[in-house]
Design an enzyme around this catalytic site. Structure first.
Site, short mmCIF file in Angstrom:
data_model
loop_
_atom_site.label_atom_id
_atom_site.label_comp_id
_atom_site.label_asym_id
_atom_site.label_seq_id
_atom_site.Cartn_x
_atom_site.Cartn_y
_atom_site.Cartn_z
N ASP A 114 0.86 -1.18 0.00
CA ASP A 114 0.00 0.00 0.00
C ASP A 114 0.90 1.23 0.00
OD1 ASP A 114 -2.43 1.50 0.23
OD2 ASP A 114 -3.27 -0.15 1.39
N ASP A 222 -2.95 4.74 -2.48
CA ASP A 222 -4.05 5.30 -1.69
C ASP A 222 -4.40 6.72 -2.18
OD1 ASP A 222 -5.67 4.96 0.86
OD2 ASP A 222 -4.63 6.84 1.30
N GLU A 281 -6.17 4.00 -6.21
CA GLU A 281 -7.46 4.28 -5.58
C GLU A 281 -7.83 5.72 -5.91
OE1 GLU A 281 -9.60 4.29 -1.18
OE2 GLU A 281 -7.63 5.19 -1.48
N HIS A 354 -11.21 -2.59 2.91
CA HIS A 354 -11.15 -2.18 4.31
C HIS A 354 -11.99 -0.94 4.60
CE1 HIS A 354 -8.27 0.22 2.15
NE2 HIS A 354 -8.19 1.06 3.15
N ASP A 355 -12.48 -0.27 3.56
CA ASP A 355 -13.28 0.95 3.73
C ASP A 355 -14.76 0.75 3.46
OD1 ASP A 355 -11.15 2.59 4.44
OD2 ASP A 355 -10.70 3.15 2.37
#
Length: 587
Positions: A114, A222, A281, A354-355
């Site tokens: 990440d 991210d 993302e 995870h979100d």
């Protein structure tokens, strides 16, 4: 019916050597804090991951995406990084990381890190130095601004602009030492890096190269489309009923975003030998934007995470004003992205991360009579589309949302901040706010992976950092691994199908029955090979009139999700039934 419940050792029809390898790959996301705890402290760690690699190999995935394990104060569970080249002690050591990487490579899997470079932690040495003085050489590494003219420093309204933070409140934090504010689109402990400064970009690229030299196979980036801000950071329009301005138009897809990503590719990936994966993302990205970002000729990223389909159930007040998304809306959205990136670019396919809350509870039906079938149906329609599928930990088991009893059960900063503002500042009823959090909180995805029906679901021998879902006795990996009718077995079959059938990884996509209220049907075609997917995304029996149904009646039934019913194209689907057929076409 073809038996796809085992992962074939050989992949018939695998892509040619000059194809992008990730077209036939499946990525598995690990959120380390909640995956597996090896030392009993209640927090998942790298050695816990190492202990469960057999599970991933049996599932058949090709890539592991590891959410942040860097040194961090853990204000946002590791997305606030204080040292990009160190492992947080809660997760282990660099030696543990190297062992994990070597074990994955030995099993034929890749590891994607990440990359969080829109912001750092306020405890990162870069920011500490930046905040030390207005004359610091690193002052311009972050977005520092003086108070608004005519306002007392630190007073409400003195912020340099009116932007709001994603995590509630203003996007600026006042630093009493220097008398200036710094920008933070997320937590105040996550100051935004100033990508306009070439020294910042040099430091980021150097760090990325350090990890690639260590052996990692790429990056999930991210909120990477937020790194370029509009010059001047102007005030934004304040939406009706909102307190702060919506700065999104001034920092999403900013003026230099393509330049920055092309520079990153040139400085980090160009000239390297190896099979790397880059996925960005990108909140708010459109199909048109995505075509540019993922066009191979532009050399930016391989694919993006878009948010359109996971925003369909957001109400007028945002994600914590949840509504319902109809199957017709969901398939229309996904179908539009399939069509939009058909000729140029590539889709990343996901339901969970995870979100996001758990898909079985969100777009499926987590009641006992439909939970397993709906988990399989949703997996079927996603995995057989054109794109690279992503599996979030526990999704392959059909894990569900958590029945949080009170605000004390939550751990996520976004959820806790929202509750505080909504209840204390806006006067909303606590139970109404809790009801929305139970549906949409990120903590739904962050409860521990349910490995067994033992204490703490086999996640830890200690007290888990967040409570285990009480349905772990029913939903767990140990119970599903040897069950040919389990959600786990179905995910294995879907992954094996992508590996073995080139039509899945490379075929064209055509949406069928676009106006049907519940049936999601489409074909994939490559040469004379054609795949048909039919799924009823509802708890009621559905009837449909499929074009050229007669031509499919002799097709091979490849996969179904209802044990007692052989798939057949007969114009009806049972509740949450999914069927897959394969045939050779002529002329």
């Amino acid at each position: 019916m073809t038996d796809l419940t085992t992962n074939p050792a050989a992949r018939a029809g695998a892509p040619a050597a000059d194809d992008q390898w990730w077209r036939s790959a499946v990525v598995y996301q690990i959120y380390p804090r909640s995956f597996a705890d090896s030392d009993g402290d209640g927090v998942g760690d790298l050695r816990g991951i190492i202990q469960h690699l057999d599970h991933l190999q049996e599932l058949g995935v090709d890539v592991v995406w590891l959410s942040p394990v860097y040194a961090s104060p853990q204000d946002d569970n590791g997305y606030d990084i204080s040292d990009y080249r160190a492992i947080d002690p809660a997760y282990g050591t660099l030696e543990d990381f190297d062992e994990l990487l070597a074990d994955l490579h030995a099993r034929g899997m890749k590891l994607v890190m990440d990359l969080v470079v829109n912001h750092t932690s306020d405890e990162h040495p870069w920011f500490v130095e930046s905040a030390s003085s207005v004359d610091s050489p690193k002052r311009d590494w972050y977005w520092w601004r003086k108070p608004r003219a005519g306002f007392a420093a630190g007073a409400p309204g003195a912020e340099p602009n009116n932007w709001g933070s994603f995590f509630s409140g203003p996007a600026w934090h006042y630093d009493e030492v220097s008398g200036e504010y710094y920008l933070h689109l997320f937590s105040r402990k996550q100051p935004d890096l100033n990508w306009e400064n070439p020294e910042v970009r040099d430091a980021v690229y150097d760090m990325m190269n350090w990890w690639l030299d260590r052996g990692v196979d790429g990056f999930r980036m991210d909120v990477i489309n937020l790194i370029s801000k509009v010059a001047g950071l102007p005030d934004a329009e304040v939406p009706p009923g909102a307190v702060h301005g919506d700065g999104f138009p001034f920092y999403a897809q900013g003026p230099r975003i393509h330049e920055f990503l092309q520079e990153m590719h040139e400085r980090v990936f160009a000239g390297r030998t190896g099979d790397y994966l880059t996925v960005g993302e990108m909140p708010g990205v459109t199909v048109e934007h995505a075509r540019l970002f993922t066009d191979p000729a532009r050399r930016e990223v391989d694919m993006v995470f878009q948010f359109e389909h996971v925003g369909l159930d957001h109400g007028a007040g945002g994600k914590f004003d949840p509504g319902a998304a109809s199957p017709r809306d969901v398939k229309a959205s996904l179908g539009r992205w399939q069509e939009g990136l058909a000729e140029t670019g590539w889709n990343s396919l996901y339901w969970n991360n995870h979100d996001q809350p758990r898909v079985v509870s969100r777009f499926g039906d987590d009641r006992p009579e439909h939970r397993v079938a709906s988990a399989k149906a949703l997996a079927t329609v996603l995995h057989l589309m054109r794109g690279t599928p992503y599996v979030y930990q526990g999704e392959e088991l059909g894990m569900t949302n958590m029945p949080f009893a009170s605000i004390d059960d939550f751990r996520d900063i976004e959820s806790l901040n929202h509750y505080a503002v909504a209840v204390a500042a806006q006067g909303q009823a606590p139970e109404a706010v809790l009801a929305a959090l139970r549906v949409m909180s990120r903590d739904n995805a962050r409860t521990p992976v349910q490995w067994s029906d033992g204490p703490a679901a086999g996640f830890t021998t200690g007290t888990p950092w967040i409570a285990v879902n009480p349905n772990a006795a029913l939903i767990n990996a140990a119970a599903q691994r040897e069950d040919p009718g389990s959600v786990f077995a179905h995910y294995r079959a879907l992954i094996a199908l992508r590996h073995s059938e080139r039509v899945v990884s490379h075929g064209s996509f055509e949406l069928l029955l676009p106006e049907h209220p519940t049936v999601f049907a489409y074909t994939r075609t490559l040469g004379d090979r054609q795949l048909l997917v039919i799924a009823n995304l509802s708890g009621e029996r559905a009837v449909y009139d499929l074009p050229d149904a007669a031509g499919w009646r002799e097709a091979e039934p490849v996969l179904g999700n209802l044990g007692g019913r052989l798939p057949r194209v007969d114009g009806r689907c049972e509740p949450w039934e999914a069927q897959v057929f394969l045939q050779e076409v002529t002329g």
